[in-house]
Design a protein around this motif. Sequence first.
Motif, PDB file in Angstrom:
ATOM      1  N   GLU A 113       1.791 -17.440  -2.424  1.00 55.57           N
ATOM      2  CA  GLU A 113       2.215 -16.843  -4.044  1.00 55.57           C
ATOM      3  C   GLU A 113       0.789 -15.790  -4.426  1.00 55.57           C
ATOM      4  O   GLU A 113       1.401 -14.284  -4.879  1.00 55.57           O
ATOM      5  N   VAL A 114      -0.347 -15.465  -3.510  1.00 59.04           N
ATOM      6  CA  VAL A 114      -1.067 -15.022  -3.704  1.00 59.04           C
ATOM      7  C   VAL A 114      -0.527 -13.565  -2.866  1.00 59.04           C
ATOM      8  O   VAL A 114      -0.515 -12.276  -3.838  1.00 59.04           O
ATOM      9  N   ARG A 115      -0.470 -14.164  -1.745  1.00 53.71           N
ATOM     10  CA  ARG A 115       0.536 -12.621  -1.014  1.00 53.71           C
ATOM     11  C   ARG A 115       1.422 -12.155  -1.927  1.00 53.71           C
ATOM     12  O   ARG A 115       1.512 -10.782  -1.388  1.00 53.71           O
ATOM     13  N   GLN A 116       2.626 -12.774  -1.892  1.00 58.88           N
ATOM     14  CA  GLN A 116       4.039 -12.452  -3.038  1.00 58.88           C
ATOM     15  C   GLN A 116       3.234 -11.230  -4.180  1.00 58.88           C
ATOM     16  O   GLN A 116       3.202  -9.899  -4.014  1.00 58.88           O
ATOM     17  N   GLN A 117       2.361 -11.259  -5.087  1.00 55.01           N
ATOM     18  CA  GLN A 117       2.105 -11.228  -5.978  1.00 55.01           C
ATOM     19  C   GLN A 117       1.025  -9.826  -5.245  1.00 55.01           C
ATOM     20  O   GLN A 117       1.317  -8.848  -5.841  1.00 55.01           O
ATOM     21  N   THR A 118       0.495  -9.447  -4.730  1.00 57.54           N
ATOM     22  CA  THR A 118      -0.309  -8.858  -4.431  1.00 57.54           C
ATOM     23  C   THR A 118       0.400  -7.860  -3.716  1.00 57.54           C
ATOM     24  O   THR A 118       0.895  -6.686  -3.751  1.00 57.54           O
ATOM     25  N   GLU A 119       1.949  -7.971  -2.801  1.00 58.26           N
ATOM     26  CA  GLU A 119       3.403  -7.409  -2.300  1.00 58.26           C
ATOM     27  C   GLU A 119       3.619  -6.554  -3.174  1.00 58.26           C
ATOM     28  O   GLU A 119       4.334  -5.186  -3.495  1.00 58.26           O
ATOM     29  N   MET A 120       4.292  -7.164  -4.489  1.00 55.46           N
ATOM     30  CA  MET A 120       4.913  -6.717  -5.529  1.00 55.46           C
ATOM     31  C   MET A 120       3.401  -5.977  -6.027  1.00 55.46           C
ATOM     32  O   MET A 120       4.859  -4.936  -6.559  1.00 55.46           O
ATOM     33  N   ALA A 121       2.570  -6.061  -6.152  1.00 58.52           N
ATOM     34  CA  ALA A 121       1.767  -5.198  -7.206  1.00 58.52           C
ATOM     35  C   ALA A 121       1.881  -4.032  -6.203  1.00 58.52           C
ATOM     36  O   ALA A 121       1.426  -3.019  -6.486  1.00 58.52           O
ATOM     37  N   LEU A 122       1.171  -4.563  -4.546  1.00 55.15           N
ATOM     38  CA  LEU A 122       1.181  -2.288  -3.292  1.00 55.15           C
ATOM     39  C   LEU A 122       2.226  -2.064  -3.758  1.00 55.15           C
ATOM     40  O   LEU A 122       2.486  -0.808  -3.984  1.00 55.15           O
ATOM     41  N   ASN A 123       3.823  -2.785  -3.942  1.00 55.27           N
ATOM     42  CA  ASN A 123       5.507  -2.247  -4.302  1.00 55.27           C
ATOM     43  C   ASN A 123       4.732  -1.042  -5.348  1.00 55.27           C
ATOM     44  O   ASN A 123       5.875  -0.184  -5.373  1.00 55.27           O
ATOM     45  N   ILE A 124       4.784  -1.638  -6.216  1.00 54.44           N
ATOM     46  CA  ILE A 124       4.661  -1.125  -8.067  1.00 54.44           C
ATOM     47  C   ILE A 124       4.036  -0.067  -7.780  1.00 54.44           C
ATOM     48  O   ILE A 124       3.764   1.327  -8.231  1.00 54.44           O
ATOM     49  N   LEU A 125       2.321   0.397  -7.424  1.00 50.12           N
ATOM     50  CA  LEU A 125       2.117   1.213  -7.184  1.00 50.12           C
ATOM     51  C   LEU A 125       2.511   2.532  -6.461  1.00 50.12           C
ATOM     52  O   LEU A 125       2.080   3.370  -7.013  1.00 50.12           O
ATOM     53  N   VAL A 126       2.927   2.034  -5.463  1.00 49.81           N
ATOM     54  CA  VAL A 126       3.496   2.806  -4.381  1.00 49.81           C
ATOM     55  C   VAL A 126       4.554   3.031  -5.185  1.00 49.81           C
ATOM     56  O   VAL A 126       4.531   4.779  -4.807  1.00 49.81           O
ATOM     57  N   GLY A 127       5.401   3.097  -5.407  1.00 51.96           N
ATOM     58  CA  GLY A 127       6.476   3.620  -5.956  1.00 51.96           C
ATOM     59  C   GLY A 127       6.401   4.843  -7.396  1.00 51.96           C
ATOM     60  O   GLY A 127       6.558   5.376  -7.720  1.00 51.96           O
ATOM     61  N   THR A 128       4.727   3.817  -7.601  1.00 51.19           N
ATOM     62  CA  THR A 128       4.485   4.822  -9.562  1.00 51.19           C
ATOM     63  C   THR A 128       4.124   6.066  -8.786  1.00 51.19           C
ATOM     64  O   THR A 128       4.053   7.259  -9.039  1.00 51.19           O
ATOM     65  N   VAL A 129       3.045   5.965  -7.434  1.00 53.47           N
ATOM     66  CA  VAL A 129       2.823   7.004  -6.677  1.00 53.47           C
ATOM     67  C   VAL A 129       3.584   8.006  -6.536  1.00 53.47           C
ATOM     68  O   VAL A 129       3.457   9.146  -6.482  1.00 53.47           O
ATOM     69  N   ASP A 130       4.406   7.798  -5.708  1.00 59.24           N
ATOM     70  CA  ASP A 130       5.654   8.540  -5.002  1.00 59.24           C
ATOM     71  C   ASP A 130       6.255   9.461  -5.857  1.00 59.24           C
ATOM     72  O   ASP A 130       6.522  10.329  -5.654  1.00 59.24           O
ATOM     73  N   LYS A 131       6.394   8.860  -6.917  1.00 58.97           N
ATOM     74  CA  LYS A 131       6.938   9.676  -7.855  1.00 58.97           C
ATOM     75  C   LYS A 131       6.426  10.043  -8.926  1.00 58.97           C
ATOM     76  O   LYS A 131       7.162  11.341  -8.901  1.00 58.97           O
ATOM     77  N   GLY A 132       4.807   9.744  -9.485  1.00 58.81           N
ATOM     78  CA  GLY A 132       4.051  11.150  -9.529  1.00 58.81           C
ATOM     79  C   GLY A 132       3.991  12.596  -8.678  1.00 58.81           C
ATOM     80  O   GLY A 132       4.368  12.962  -9.138  1.00 58.81           O
ATOM     81  N   CYS A 133       3.991  12.134  -7.281  1.00 58.84           N
ATOM     82  CA  CYS A 133       3.640  13.174  -6.069  1.00 58.84           C
ATOM     83  C   CYS A 133       4.940  13.942  -5.835  1.00 58.84           C
ATOM     84  O   CYS A 133       4.844  15.322  -5.979  1.00 58.84           O
ATOM     85  N   LYS A 134       5.879  13.323  -6.009  1.00 56.91           N
ATOM     86  CA  LYS A 134       7.498  13.964  -6.199  1.00 56.91           C
ATOM     87  C   LYS A 134       7.606  15.278  -7.335  1.00 56.91           C
ATOM     88  O   LYS A 134       7.984  15.549  -7.390  1.00 56.91           O
ATOM     89  N   ALA A 135       7.088  14.181  -8.298  1.00 53.15           N
ATOM     90  CA  ALA A 135       7.426  15.024  -9.776  1.00 53.15           C
ATOM     91  C   ALA A 135       6.969  16.111  -9.839  1.00 53.15           C
ATOM     92  O   ALA A 135       6.752  16.725 -10.074  1.00 53.15           O
ATOM     93  N   ILE A 136       5.414  16.204  -9.038  1.00 52.76           N
ATOM     94  CA  ILE A 136       4.512  17.370  -9.463  1.00 52.76           C
ATOM     95  C   ILE A 136       4.556  18.235  -8.016  1.00 52.76           C
ATOM     96  O   ILE A 136       5.019  19.120  -7.842  1.00 52.76           O
TER      97      ILE A 136
END
Length: 157
Positions: A113-136
Amino acid sequence: MNTDVNTVKKLLAKYYAGESTIDEERVLRRFFEAADVPAELEADRRVFDVSAQAEAPSWLKEAVVRRIDRKMRRRAFAKRFSAVAAAIAVMLAIAIPALSPRWQQPGTMSPEEVRQQTEMALNILVGTVDKGCKAIGESSRVTVETTSETIESIKNI
């Protein structure tokens, strides 16, 4: 004369079709400014003489400058907003799992469960940073293109 008549005729066809570039129009202007224009192109020379003498009214120039300023301010705001939104998303992606009661109590989550939660949080983080970089990046690209086009337009007024 550096430009031959056949080249000028091809450029004129593009010009009258509205498909000529600014550089091609400069070539035509230089050609028609020369003293030895062939008689068959005299009517086209007059068209370029009239367009060279025409000047945009001051109200139009001012309106163009105001519009450019407005677009530049909007793009600058969008760029700053995108960066701030990305930073907030990163903070939330890190803070929410860390502040969650289930994560603070030892033994309440299995390692999977810890691994899944961490993976989910990292995916959200990567997606958000990627969107921000693309927008910039897109904002910067559009700003550069718009600024270049606007400067060329103002030069031709």
